[in-house]
Design a protein around this motif. Structure first.
Motif, PDB file in Angstrom:
ATOM      1  N   SER A  85       0.820  -1.196   0.000  1.00  0.00           N
ATOM      2  CA  SER A  85       0.000   0.000   0.000  1.00  0.00           C
ATOM      3  C   SER A  85       0.858   1.252   0.000  1.00  0.00           C
ATOM      4  CB  SER A  85      -0.897  -0.005   1.244  1.00  0.00           C
ATOM      5  OG  SER A  85      -1.633   1.191   1.316  1.00  0.00           O
ATOM      6  N   THR A 133      -6.012  -6.629   8.947  1.00  0.00           N
ATOM      7  CA  THR A 133      -5.368  -5.367   9.336  1.00  0.00           C
ATOM      8  C   THR A 133      -3.894  -5.378   8.966  1.00  0.00           C
ATOM      9  OG1 THR A 133      -6.943  -4.928  11.099  1.00  0.00           O
ATOM     10  CG2 THR A 133      -4.785  -3.882  11.299  1.00  0.00           C
ATOM     11  N   THR A 164      -3.976  -4.843   5.092  1.00  0.00           N
ATOM     12  CA  THR A 164      -4.545  -3.602   4.545  1.00  0.00           C
ATOM     13  C   THR A 164      -4.062  -2.335   5.236  1.00  0.00           C
ATOM     14  OG1 THR A 164      -6.463  -3.665   6.026  1.00  0.00           O
ATOM     15  CG2 THR A 164      -6.674  -4.806   3.890  1.00  0.00           C
ATOM     16  N   ILE A 201     -13.009  -2.561   4.320  1.00  0.00           N
ATOM     17  CA  ILE A 201     -13.162  -2.530   2.867  1.00  0.00           C
ATOM     18  C   ILE A 201     -14.640  -2.593   2.523  1.00  0.00           C
ATOM     19  CG2 ILE A 201     -12.662  -3.708   0.702  1.00  0.00           C
ATOM     20  CD1 ILE A 201      -9.925  -4.417   1.947  1.00  0.00           C
ATOM     21  N   THR A 246     -13.133   0.000  -1.262  1.00  0.00           N
ATOM     22  CA  THR A 246     -11.782  -0.477  -1.576  1.00  0.00           C
ATOM     23  C   THR A 246     -10.818  -0.079  -0.456  1.00  0.00           C
ATOM     24  OG1 THR A 246     -11.127   1.575  -2.694  1.00  0.00           O
ATOM     25  CG2 THR A 246     -12.195  -0.123  -4.051  1.00  0.00           C
ATOM     26  N   VAL A 247      -9.642  -0.672  -0.450  1.00  0.00           N
ATOM     27  CA  VAL A 247      -8.639  -0.316   0.548  1.00  0.00           C
ATOM     28  C   VAL A 247      -8.164   1.131   0.342  1.00  0.00           C
ATOM     29  CG1 VAL A 247      -6.579  -1.177  -0.667  1.00  0.00           C
ATOM     30  CG2 VAL A 247      -6.655  -1.214   1.842  1.00  0.00           C
ATOM     31  N   GLU A 248      -8.229   1.617  -0.889  1.00  0.00           N
ATOM     32  CA  GLU A 248      -7.834   3.007  -1.174  1.00  0.00           C
ATOM     33  C   GLU A 248      -8.861   4.007  -0.653  1.00  0.00           C
ATOM     34  OE1 GLU A 248      -7.923   0.582  -3.577  1.00  0.00           O
ATOM     35  OE2 GLU A 248      -5.755   0.260  -3.697  1.00  0.00           O
ATOM     36  N   PRO A 274     -11.699   3.302   1.837  1.00  0.00           N
ATOM     37  CA  PRO A 274     -12.458   2.374   2.682  1.00  0.00           C
ATOM     38  C   PRO A 274     -13.742   2.986   3.218  1.00  0.00           C
ATOM     39  CG  PRO A 274     -10.595   3.261   3.884  1.00  0.00           C
ATOM     40  CD  PRO A 274     -10.482   3.778   2.475  1.00  0.00           C
TER      41      PRO A 274
END
Length: 167
Positions: free
Chosen positions: A2, A57, A60, A83, A87-89, A91
Motif C-alpha cells: 500500500s 489489518t 490492509t 473494505i 476499496t482499501v484506497e 475504505p
C-alpha cells in the motif's frame, strides 16, 4: 504494498478508548452481534472472525477497533475502517454500539477519531453505507460531513451510499 500509512490502532477521545482487539473481547463482541441478529453468533465464531480481522489489518493497514468507555472501562461497540462495499484506497467507516449506550454521542465521538486516523494514513476519501431506515447513523455521518452519493436496493432493503473527502 500500500502507498498509505498504517492506520493508528490506538485512539483516544475525551470519553473513549479505541484499541486493537484482544481475545477477551470475543464474548462482548458476540453479545453485540447477537443483539443485532437475534443470537445467531457463537463466541467461537467471533474468535475466528477476530483472528481474520487481525490478519486483514496486517495486510490492509486499516482496522475495525473495539470501543471502550474511558471511565467505566466497558466494551460498548466498535468503530473503524473496513473494505466492505468499497476499496482499501477508499475504505468505509463502520460503527455499531450496544443499544444501551445509544443517544450519548459515542458513535459520533468514535467515528470522529477514526476520521482523523484515516487522514493520518494519507487517504483522500471515505465511504459509508447505511440502511435507509437507520436515521441515527445517517445523523452521525451528517455531523461528520458525509454527503449522500447514491441509493441502491439490496435484498435487505435500501442502502444509502455516502462519501466524505479528506483534507
Amino acid at each position: 504494498m500500500s502507498t498509505y500509512e498504517t492506520m493508528p490502532l490506538h485512539l483516544e477521545t475525551e470519553r473513549l478508548i479505541l484499541r486493537p482487539w484482544v481475545e477477551s473481547d470475543a464474548a462482548e463482541f458476540c453479545a453485540l452481534l447477537c443483539e443485532r441478529d437475534s443470537g445467531t453468533f457463537t463466541v467461537e465464531h467471533v474468535r475466528e472472525s477476530l483472528a481474520e480481522m487481525l490478519t486483514a489489518t496486517a495486510t490492509t493497514g486499516i482496522a475495525l477497533l473495539p470501543i471502550l468507555r474511558r471511565d467505566e472501562g466497558d466494551f460498548i461497540g466498535y468503530c473503524g475502517l473496513i473494505i466492505g462495499r468499497s476499496t482499501v484506497e477508499e475504505p468505509e467507516i463502520a460503527y455499531e454500539l450496544f443499544r444501551r449506550v445509544h443517544g450519548n454521542g459515542y458513535a459520533t465521538e468514535a467515528a470522529g477519531a477514526v476520521l482523523d486516523a484515516a487522514v493520518a494514513t494519507g487517504r483522500r476519501r471515505l465511504w459509508s453505507t447505511v440502511g435507509g431506515w437507520n436515521t441515527p447513523s445517517l445523523r452521525v455521518l451528517d455531523k461528520l460531513g458525509f454527503e449522500r452519493d447514491r441509493v441502491s436496493k439490496e435484498d435487505n432493503g435500501e442502502v444509502v451510499w455516502l462519501t466524505r473527502s479528506l483534507p
